[in-house]
Design a protein around this motif. Structure first.
Motif, short mmCIF file in Angstrom:
data_model
loop_
_atom_site.label_atom_id
_atom_site.label_comp_id
_atom_site.label_asym_id
_atom_site.label_seq_id
_atom_site.Cartn_x
_atom_site.Cartn_y
_atom_site.Cartn_z
N ALA A 268 7.33 4.21 3.28
CA ALA A 268 8.29 3.75 4.29
C ALA A 268 9.52 3.12 3.64
O ALA A 268 10.65 3.33 4.10
N ASN B 8 0.85 -1.19 0.00
CA ASN B 8 0.00 0.00 0.00
C ASN B 8 0.88 1.24 0.00
O ASN B 8 2.11 1.16 -0.04
N ILE C 249 1.47 3.47 2.32
CA ILE C 249 2.28 3.64 3.54
C ILE C 249 3.55 2.80 3.45
O ILE C 249 4.65 3.29 3.77
N SER C 250 3.42 1.55 3.03
CA SER C 250 4.62 0.71 2.94
C SER C 250 5.55 1.19 1.83
O SER C 250 6.77 1.09 1.95
#
Length: 90
Positions: free
Chosen positions: A70, A64, A66-67
């Motif tokens: 990150a 997604n 967010i990953s």
């Protein structure tokens, strides 16, 4: 044919030759551009490696936003991540 390829006088001494200031500046810019390019390639390669590890390789989990963010944030320290990849068992 080829008569102009041989010199009758010896080469001049070029030991005192230096780069012009604008050439030295251009060389610095090209060196920085190469370094930044190689660093970006390392970041992308490590981000893809992190995303592959986090999805467990068999697409059990989807990636997604967010990953993805990150992974790119963590990949700024890509030499450490390469060391982590080398030391891990997987």
């Amino acid at each position: 044919m080829g008569a102009n390829l041989s010199l009758s006088e010896p080469f001049a001494d070029t030991s005192g030759a230096v780069l012009a200031p604008w050439d030295a500046h251009g060389d610095l810019i090209v060196g920085i551009a190469w370094g930044c390019s190689l660093y970006a390639i390392g970041m992308i390669w490590c981000a893809v490696g992190l995303l592959s590890r986090w999805s467990r390789g068999d697409s059990e989990r989807d990636v997604n936003l967010i990953s993805l963010l990150a992974a790119f944030l963590l990949s700024t320290g890509w030499p450490v991540i390469l060391l982590y990849f080398a030391m891990s068992s997987r």
